[in-house]
Design an enzyme around this catalytic site. Sequence first.
Site, PDB file in Angstrom:
ATOM      1  N   HIS A 362       0.814  -1.229   0.000  1.00 26.85           N
ATOM      2  CA  HIS A 362       0.000   0.000   0.000  1.00 26.85           C
ATOM      3  C   HIS A 362       0.826   1.246   0.000  1.00 26.85           C
ATOM      4  O   HIS A 362       0.612   2.169  -0.763  1.00 26.85           O
ATOM      5  CB  HIS A 362      -0.818   0.073   1.299  1.00 26.85           C
ATOM      6  CG  HIS A 362      -2.066  -0.691   1.209  1.00 26.85           C
ATOM      7  ND1 HIS A 362      -2.924  -0.803   2.243  1.00 26.85           N
ATOM      8  CD2 HIS A 362      -2.577  -1.366   0.188  1.00 26.85           C
ATOM      9  CE1 HIS A 362      -3.935  -1.545   1.864  1.00 26.85           C
ATOM     10  NE2 HIS A 362      -3.740  -1.907   0.626  1.00 26.85           N
ATOM     11  N   ARG A 469      -5.037  -1.620 -12.316  1.00 25.18           N
ATOM     12  CA  ARG A 469      -4.923  -2.801 -11.451  1.00 25.18           C
ATOM     13  C   ARG A 469      -6.124  -2.823 -10.507  1.00 25.18           C
ATOM     14  O   ARG A 469      -6.108  -2.189  -9.460  1.00 25.18           O
ATOM     15  CB  ARG A 469      -3.616  -2.735 -10.647  1.00 25.18           C
ATOM     16  CG  ARG A 469      -2.349  -2.881 -11.498  1.00 25.18           C
ATOM     17  CD  ARG A 469      -1.109  -2.824 -10.611  1.00 25.18           C
ATOM     18  NE  ARG A 469       0.084  -3.324 -11.246  1.00 25.18           N
ATOM     19  CZ  ARG A 469       1.062  -2.548 -11.734  1.00 25.18           C
ATOM     20  NH1 ARG A 469       0.968  -1.232 -11.680  1.00 25.18           N
ATOM     21  NH2 ARG A 469       2.143  -3.095 -12.263  1.00 25.18           N
ATOM     22  N   ARG A 505      -7.875  -4.472 -15.760  1.00 29.54           N
ATOM     23  CA  ARG A 505      -7.393  -5.838 -15.604  1.00 29.54           C
ATOM     24  C   ARG A 505      -8.230  -6.545 -14.558  1.00 29.54           C
ATOM     25  O   ARG A 505      -8.494  -5.985 -13.485  1.00 29.54           O
ATOM     26  CB  ARG A 505      -5.915  -5.829 -15.169  1.00 29.54           C
ATOM     27  CG  ARG A 505      -5.396  -7.231 -14.963  1.00 29.54           C
ATOM     28  CD  ARG A 505      -3.924  -7.254 -14.678  1.00 29.54           C
ATOM     29  NE  ARG A 505      -3.615  -6.775 -13.343  1.00 29.54           N
ATOM     30  CZ  ARG A 505      -2.371  -6.703 -12.863  1.00 29.54           C
ATOM     31  NH1 ARG A 505      -1.354  -7.032 -13.636  1.00 29.54           N
ATOM     32  NH2 ARG A 505      -2.152  -6.275 -11.642  1.00 29.54           N
ATOM     33  N   ASN A 626       7.165  -7.519 -15.476  1.00 26.97           N
ATOM     34  CA  ASN A 626       7.573  -7.692 -14.075  1.00 26.97           C
ATOM     35  C   ASN A 626       7.534  -9.175 -13.707  1.00 26.97           C
ATOM     36  O   ASN A 626       8.491  -9.728 -13.171  1.00 26.97           O
ATOM     37  CB  ASN A 626       6.641  -6.933 -13.126  1.00 26.97           C
ATOM     38  CG  ASN A 626       6.563  -5.472 -13.458  1.00 26.97           C
ATOM     39  OD1 ASN A 626       7.429  -4.946 -14.147  1.00 26.97           O
ATOM     40  ND2 ASN A 626       5.533  -4.800 -12.984  1.00 26.97           N
ATOM     41  N   ASP A 627       6.401  -9.786 -14.006  1.00 25.34           N
ATOM     42  CA  ASP A 627       6.287 -11.206 -13.691  1.00 25.34           C
ATOM     43  C   ASP A 627       7.043 -12.058 -14.692  1.00 25.34           C
ATOM     44  O   ASP A 627       7.664 -13.049 -14.317  1.00 25.34           O
ATOM     45  CB  ASP A 627       4.813 -11.625 -13.641  1.00 25.34           C
ATOM     46  CG  ASP A 627       4.206 -11.284 -12.295  1.00 25.34           C
ATOM     47  OD1 ASP A 627       4.850 -11.580 -11.281  1.00 25.34           O
ATOM     48  OD2 ASP A 627       3.110 -10.705 -12.256  1.00 25.34           O
ATOM     49  N   ARG A 637      10.721 -11.293  -7.614  1.00 27.53           N
ATOM     50  CA  ARG A 637      10.803  -9.844  -7.824  1.00 27.53           C
ATOM     51  C   ARG A 637      10.801  -9.063  -6.515  1.00 27.53           C
ATOM     52  O   ARG A 637      11.105  -7.876  -6.494  1.00 27.53           O
ATOM     53  CB  ARG A 637       9.669  -9.373  -8.749  1.00 27.53           C
ATOM     54  CG  ARG A 637       8.281  -9.594  -8.180  1.00 27.53           C
ATOM     55  CD  ARG A 637       7.213  -9.437  -9.238  1.00 27.53           C
ATOM     56  NE  ARG A 637       6.569  -8.131  -9.207  1.00 27.53           N
ATOM     57  CZ  ARG A 637       5.429  -7.840  -9.835  1.00 27.53           C
ATOM     58  NH1 ARG A 637       4.835  -8.758 -10.592  1.00 27.53           N
ATOM     59  NH2 ARG A 637       4.897  -6.656  -9.755  1.00 27.53           N
ATOM     60  N   CYS A 674       3.290  -3.605 -20.417  1.00 27.57           N
ATOM     61  CA  CYS A 674       2.772  -2.811 -19.302  1.00 27.57           C
ATOM     62  C   CYS A 674       3.554  -3.041 -18.000  1.00 27.57           C
ATOM     63  O   CYS A 674       3.166  -2.557 -16.953  1.00 27.57           O
ATOM     64  CB  CYS A 674       1.292  -3.080 -19.074  1.00 27.57           C
ATOM     65  SG  CYS A 674       0.956  -4.777 -18.612  1.00 27.57           S
TER      66      CYS A 674
HETATM   67  C1  PEP Z   1       3.663  -7.334 -14.625  1.00 24.44           C
HETATM   68  O1  PEP Z   1       3.731  -8.424 -14.073  1.00 24.44           O
HETATM   69  O2  PEP Z   1       4.532  -6.878 -15.398  1.00 24.44           O
HETATM   70  C2  PEP Z   1       2.504  -6.464 -14.386  1.00 24.44           C
HETATM   71  C3  PEP Z   1       2.333  -5.336 -15.058  1.00 24.44           C
HETATM   72  O3  PEP Z   1       1.628  -6.862 -13.423  1.00 24.44           O
HETATM   73  P1  PEP Z   1       1.860  -6.652 -11.857  1.00 24.44           P
HETATM   74  O4  PEP Z   1       3.108  -5.801 -11.707  1.00 24.44           O
HETATM   75  O5  PEP Z   1       0.641  -5.994 -11.339  1.00 24.44           O
HETATM   76  O6  PEP Z   1       2.047  -8.042 -11.397  1.00 24.44           O
HETATM   77 MG    MG Z   2       1.974  -9.290 -13.134  1.00 24.65          MG
END
Ligand code: PEP
Ligand code: MG
Length: 754
Positions: A362, A469, A505, A626-627, A637, A674
Amino acid sequence: MLDILRRIVQEVNAAPDLEQALNIIVMRVRVTVNVDVASVYLVDAHNSQYVLMATEGLRKDAVGKVRLNSGEGLVGMVVEREEPVNLDDAPSHPRYRFTIETGEQPYHGFLGIPIIQHGRVLGILVVRQRQSRKFGEEEEAFLVTLAAQLAGAITHAGASGEISRLLETPDKVSVVLHGLPGAPGVAVGQAMVVYPPSNLDAIPDRKITDVEGELAVFRDAVAAVQDDMRDYSNRMSGVLPAEDLALFDALMLMLGSDTLVEKTMERIRAGNWAAGSLRETIGEHVRIFETMEDSYLRERASDIRDLGRRVLTHIQSDRSASRPAYAQTVLVGEDISAGQLAEIPMEQLAGIVSASGSSSSHVAILAQSMGIPAVMGVEGLPVYRLEGQTMIADGYRGDVFVNPSVLVREEFVRLQAEETELTAGLKDVAGQPSVTPDGVSIPLYLNTGLVSGIEPELHSEGDGVGLYRTEIPFLMREQFPGEEEQRRIYRKVLEAFAPRPVTLRTLDVGGDKMLSYFPVREENPFLGWRGIRISLDHPEIFLTQLRAMLRASTGLNNLTIMMPMISTATELDMAMVLINQAIDELIEEGEPLQRPPIGIMIEVPSAVYQVKAMAGHADFFSIGTNDLTQYLLAVDRNNSRVASLYQSLHPAVLCAVQHVVEQAHKLGKPVSVCGEMAGDPAAVLALLGLGVDSLSMSVSSLPRIKWVIRSFTREEARAVLQQALEMDDPLAIRKLYNSVLEQGGLGGLVRPGN
Ligand code: PEP
Ligand code: MG
């Protein structure tokens, strides 16, 4: 040995300071390994020396005085080799050095163990024996284990300035700690430590004589909490949506109620002091709420507890003595709450450093939308010893500097100035289209999750929202929001950007994003029940969300739906059945619907190879780097220990993106990115070369990314990519892109890091 080790570690952890911890170690080691001498040297990086800091067996007055120069003696050899040195006849070794100050006689047996933390040698644990002795494997293993435990204690002490006091170095020793990037930017300021809320349960009863005085203390505390609440509510009104602000109003109402206030005053009049009376009243209410049938009312128990703690804090602290924030405050804590953040006047809040959490906590999400640099999950952060210390928080890399040297400090102040200049320079691209010099249009969308921060003037630069999100409003509530509540939230976003498209999403909880009211305990949550997997297992939650999204778009028709964590084409098929069901239901109910484009995120490696299979159902693909990076490289991560391995410019990541783009384009489907890569200037240059069609990023990254897009042709980006794809080392690839940015006159955008 194991038992002894456990006992020593316990004793060391309980030691009040490093000096005593070291003394315990040498004492215990001397007895356990049965040696003539046990000593610890610490590395004094300031003077490039090793200093004897504790010994059993050598002269005590040598402690702090014996200093070996870097590389000197067998101790130097241990540091150089970064491995144990075990000799049965030390004096015959060419690196042996005799130190007269220690009262040393020629000791023959020698075993030196490096004390290492995160690849850096912090000190050396040495045992010696007068007679010739080759230490056994088990003894060596015991000392290696002990040294590894000691490393953490030394890092703590270093960060709190204790080592510099022990070493008597003229300046405070600068310590660098590593965490995770939480919100971009660089903060230089003074640490203000925030503590967990007061513990009501620990309050005893106490008889009083001055009833009037105690009543006044209580009344003042209640009034102070009411003031605070009003204050937070005002301060957060630009940041949190109105629904969330209602929580503060509810707490204020509760606090004004006779039951809480009058009951406590009654107890004070009966002779118990304010704190004890408060504990009793709060406890009584909590017990009543906790036994209620209704889960919503049961949840109120935690609000009452929270209120009690707040009042107690004011009772305990003389309000006039409460600490004012520093001019440039870096808020430091084990776990910082949104409320603690709101307590610091915005203009004095320079940065945030938290020992726990990640960029999806948060407080990090708030920091991102407030433009405050934040570093999260800093391992070994000695929180309670940092008050008032100078700190630098580098929210780009996730580094924290405690007592930085003048040089480091100047460097960061320069970076800050450059950033301000850059932001001013970036105004030039405002209002300009995001088009490369050779005419390729790359729409730039925004990532968000807060209803606030979508003021149209702030976001007029974005071509829409590429990633909303939805779990963020879910995270900020105490139960699943219903269909109508969700519809209102989504409608606000869709309205704010209409006619520009908004990609909502579907719920992506699980992993590190847990809902307090839907707890999922798993050994390995990132590989567990997450994202679409939960939605498919709970069609009632998924359908409610889909219906709310579709209804929110009525009349605006700028909705796009996207699903996270898809790992097989079957999941997409199953999701489509539910999406079609929601659409059919609403049409039947007479809702004037338009079918929105539906896309999926590519963030699981298996999805990279399923593009063809999924293109039939998906209107577009959005790569969640990111994932995808975490799963491709097997690097958590949110784990600062392996943060240096989390490289988005890793050749494997580039190849994966390349594969997705090629496959999707063959079938005529667009590809967006993204993840954080889309907000990283060097990475964007790579994505441009890879042929990505659009990008989605946080609002603060948008101007600089637009600058990159407007500065390089796709052809130039392709040429650099060819070179990059020939390389194996992610850092070398980053260097290449950084140098291209510099040559293109965008040196100000170059950041070290991943
Ligand atoms: C990602 O995984 O790149 C992504 C945009 O989703 P989040 O960061 O919300 O997992
Ligand atoms: Mg993700």
